[in-house]
Design a protein around this motif. Structure first.
Motif, short mmCIF file in Angstrom:
data_model
loop_
_atom_site.label_atom_id
_atom_site.label_comp_id
_atom_site.label_asym_id
_atom_site.label_seq_id
_atom_site.Cartn_x
_atom_site.Cartn_y
_atom_site.Cartn_z
N ILE A 174 0.87 -1.18 0.00
CA ILE A 174 0.00 0.00 0.00
C ILE A 174 0.90 1.23 0.00
O ILE A 174 1.68 1.44 0.93
CB ILE A 174 -0.93 0.01 1.23
CG1 ILE A 174 -1.79 -1.26 1.25
CG2 ILE A 174 -1.82 1.24 1.22
CD1 ILE A 174 -2.63 -1.42 2.51
N GLU A 175 0.80 2.02 -1.05
CA GLU A 175 1.67 3.20 -1.19
C GLU A 175 1.37 4.26 -0.14
O GLU A 175 2.27 4.92 0.37
CB GLU A 175 1.54 3.80 -2.60
CG GLU A 175 2.05 2.87 -3.70
CD GLU A 175 3.50 2.47 -3.49
OE1 GLU A 175 4.29 3.29 -2.99
OE2 GLU A 175 3.85 1.31 -3.82
N ASP A 176 0.09 4.44 0.17
CA ASP A 176 -0.28 5.39 1.22
C ASP A 176 -1.05 4.65 2.30
O ASP A 176 -2.25 4.44 2.19
CB ASP A 176 -1.13 6.53 0.65
CG ASP A 176 -1.34 7.66 1.66
OD1 ASP A 176 -1.02 7.45 2.86
OD2 ASP A 176 -1.82 8.73 1.27
N ALA A 177 -0.32 4.21 3.33
CA ALA A 177 -0.92 3.42 4.40
C ALA A 177 -1.08 4.25 5.68
O ALA A 177 -1.03 3.73 6.78
CB ALA A 177 -0.07 2.19 4.68
N ARG A 178 -1.30 5.54 5.50
CA ARG A 178 -1.42 6.42 6.68
C ARG A 178 -2.76 6.29 7.38
O ARG A 178 -2.87 6.55 8.57
CB ARG A 178 -1.16 7.87 6.27
CG ARG A 178 0.31 8.14 5.94
CD ARG A 178 0.52 9.56 5.45
NE ARG A 178 -0.12 9.79 4.16
CZ ARG A 178 -0.04 10.93 3.47
NH1 ARG A 178 0.67 11.94 3.97
NH2 ARG A 178 -0.63 11.07 2.31
N LYS A 183 -1.41 9.43 14.34
CA LYS A 183 -1.31 10.72 13.66
C LYS A 183 0.13 11.21 13.53
O LYS A 183 0.46 11.98 12.62
CB LYS A 183 -2.16 11.78 14.38
CG LYS A 183 -1.73 12.05 15.81
CD LYS A 183 -2.63 13.09 16.45
CE LYS A 183 -2.20 13.38 17.89
NZ LYS A 183 -3.08 14.39 18.53
N ASN A 184 1.01 10.77 14.43
CA ASN A 184 2.40 11.22 14.39
C ASN A 184 3.33 10.26 13.63
O ASN A 184 4.53 10.50 13.56
CB ASN A 184 2.94 11.41 15.81
CG ASN A 184 2.22 12.51 16.56
OD1 ASN A 184 1.81 13.51 15.96
ND2 ASN A 184 2.04 12.35 17.86
N SER A 185 2.76 9.19 13.08
CA SER A 185 3.59 8.21 12.37
C SER A 185 4.14 8.82 11.08
O SER A 185 3.44 9.50 10.35
CB SER A 185 2.77 6.96 12.04
OG SER A 185 3.53 6.07 11.27
N LYS A 186 5.43 8.55 10.82
CA LYS A 186 6.08 9.04 9.61
C LYS A 186 6.12 7.98 8.52
O LYS A 186 6.63 8.23 7.42
CB LYS A 186 7.50 9.50 9.95
CG LYS A 186 7.54 10.68 10.92
CD LYS A 186 8.98 11.08 11.23
CE LYS A 186 9.00 12.26 12.21
NZ LYS A 186 10.40 12.67 12.54
N ILE A 187 5.58 6.80 8.82
CA ILE A 187 5.57 5.71 7.84
C ILE A 187 4.41 5.91 6.88
O ILE A 187 3.26 6.03 7.31
CB ILE A 187 5.44 4.34 8.53
CG1 ILE A 187 6.60 4.13 9.51
CG2 ILE A 187 5.41 3.22 7.51
CD1 ILE A 187 6.44 2.91 10.38
N ARG A 224 -3.93 -0.51 9.64
CA ARG A 224 -3.62 0.07 8.32
C ARG A 224 -4.12 -0.84 7.20
O ARG A 224 -4.66 -0.36 6.19
CB ARG A 224 -2.10 0.25 8.18
CG ARG A 224 -1.47 1.30 9.09
CD ARG A 224 0.04 1.25 8.92
NE ARG A 224 0.79 2.03 9.87
CZ ARG A 224 1.42 3.18 9.59
NH1 ARG A 224 1.33 3.69 8.38
NH2 ARG A 224 2.13 3.80 10.51
N PHE A 225 -3.94 -2.13 7.37
CA PHE A 225 -4.36 -3.10 6.35
C PHE A 225 -5.85 -2.98 6.07
O PHE A 225 -6.28 -2.81 4.92
CB PHE A 225 -4.01 -4.52 6.81
CG PHE A 225 -4.48 -5.59 5.87
CD1 PHE A 225 -3.67 -6.04 4.83
CD2 PHE A 225 -5.74 -6.18 6.02
CE1 PHE A 225 -4.11 -7.03 3.96
CE2 PHE A 225 -6.18 -7.16 5.16
CZ PHE A 225 -5.38 -7.59 4.12
N PHE A 226 -6.66 -3.09 7.13
CA PHE A 226 -8.10 -3.06 6.93
C PHE A 226 -8.60 -1.68 6.53
O PHE A 226 -9.59 -1.54 5.80
CB PHE A 226 -8.82 -3.57 8.19
CG PHE A 226 -8.70 -5.06 8.38
CD1 PHE A 226 -9.44 -5.93 7.60
CD2 PHE A 226 -7.82 -5.59 9.31
CE1 PHE A 226 -9.33 -7.31 7.75
CE2 PHE A 226 -7.69 -6.96 9.48
CZ PHE A 226 -8.45 -7.82 8.69
N ALA A 227 -7.93 -0.62 6.99
CA ALA A 227 -8.32 0.75 6.61
C ALA A 227 -8.20 0.97 5.11
O ALA A 227 -8.96 1.74 4.52
CB ALA A 227 -7.46 1.76 7.38
N HIS A 228 -7.24 0.28 4.50
CA HIS A 228 -7.05 0.40 3.04
C HIS A 228 -8.31 -0.03 2.29
O HIS A 228 -8.58 0.45 1.19
CB HIS A 228 -5.87 -0.46 2.61
CG HIS A 228 -5.64 -0.48 1.13
ND1 HIS A 228 -5.21 0.62 0.42
CD2 HIS A 228 -5.81 -1.49 0.22
CE1 HIS A 228 -5.10 0.30 -0.85
NE2 HIS A 228 -5.46 -0.97 -1.01
#
Length: 276
Positions: A174-178, A183-187, A224-228
């Motif tokens: 996932i290119e954008d897994a934010r 909220k502070n994650s930089k990944i 992140r996985f399921f949010a995608h």
């Protein structure tokens, strides 16, 4: 056969360097002080190495050095059996020593004798379940960076579609897994390996329940996985980690590993030429 003397000399030098340990690490392994507490003792001039006070935090020692805190000798115990505990973390606790926002941490609930223990990875504020902690850094690092199975029970607010199943079976990048991240994650970009197993227990329009087995421990990986796929994780509970399970451990309580669990852990550590 001729020996490469320069290479041999380098190897011996490396072996000597490997025997040296940071002083704070030596103290935390062989006393009840955490590394941070050990640093404070060093800075305060309360630690001696071979009879001399040291205040340099970068100081390294070997098993041959005499280390003291005050008048107490701190000796390396190579046969020490390090402690690993299982904690059933409830929702609403931070896996951290302190929280800037003043929220409750796991150390507020754990007994004081475990205040210097380190956690094997984390469970976020809204997650619950099995959390392993140990007073041995090597054990924590080995478990945290392993591909041991992690078993989770998850509830999401929608249907587990075929596209979700395909991603669980084959993995996905996932290119954008934010979305789903802190909220502070930089990944931003994240790759997800195929799930080792999954069992859809309930699949409905309003919510679905699924049990998954993965071998990674990335930052908020499952959220992140399921949010995608447009699914919010409503509940997330870790049931097992490397064959160690919650069993009937009540929420907010801790327990020691069983003899069988310790045996399996020793086997795992020995595979990396380490032991506890």
């Amino acid at each position: 056969m001729k020996e490469n003397k320069s290479h041999s000399g380098k190897k011996k030098t490396e072996e000597i360097q490997e025997e040296l340990t940071r002083l704070n690490k030596f103290l935390s392994h062989n006393s009840n002080y955490s590394r941070r507490e050990a640093d404070k003792l060093i800075e305060e001039g309360r630690v001696k190495v071979n009879g001399k006070v040291v205040t340099n935090l970068a100081t390294k020692v070997s098993s041959k050095d005499e280390v003291q805190i005050g008048k107490k000798n701190i000796k390396e115990d190579k046969n020490k059996i390090y402690t690993v505990i299982v904690y059933n973390k409830p929702k609403g606790e931070i896996v951290s020593k302190k929280d800037p926002q003043g929220r409750k941490t796991i150390y507020d609930s754990l007994e004081k004798k475990y205040k210097h223990f380190l956690s094997v990875g984390r469970l976020d504020y809204a997650s619950e379940g099995l959390l392993l902690l140990s007073d041995n850094v090597e054990v924590v690092d080995a478990l945290m960076h392993s591909d041991l199975e992690r078993v989770y029970k998850i509830k999401v607010n929608g249907v587990i579609s075929k596209s979700v199943e395909e991603a669980m079976q084959n993995g996905i990048t996932i290119e954008d897994a934010r979305t789903g991240a802190h909220k502070n994650s930089k990944i931003k970009s994240m790759s997800f390996a195929p799930f080792l197993a999954y069992d859809i227990q309930t699949n409905g329009e309003k919510y679905s329940k699924i049990k998954v087995v993965i071998s990674e421990g990335k930052n908020r990986e499952l959220r992140r996985f399921f949010a995608h796929f447009g699914l919010d994780v409503l509940d997330l509970k870790r049931l097992e980690y490397g064959g160690i399970s919650l069993n009937n451990l009540p929420t907010g309580k801790s327990r020691f590993l069983t003899k069988e669990e310790y045996k399996n852990l020793r086997i795992f550590m020995n595979e990396d030429d380490r032991s506890i």
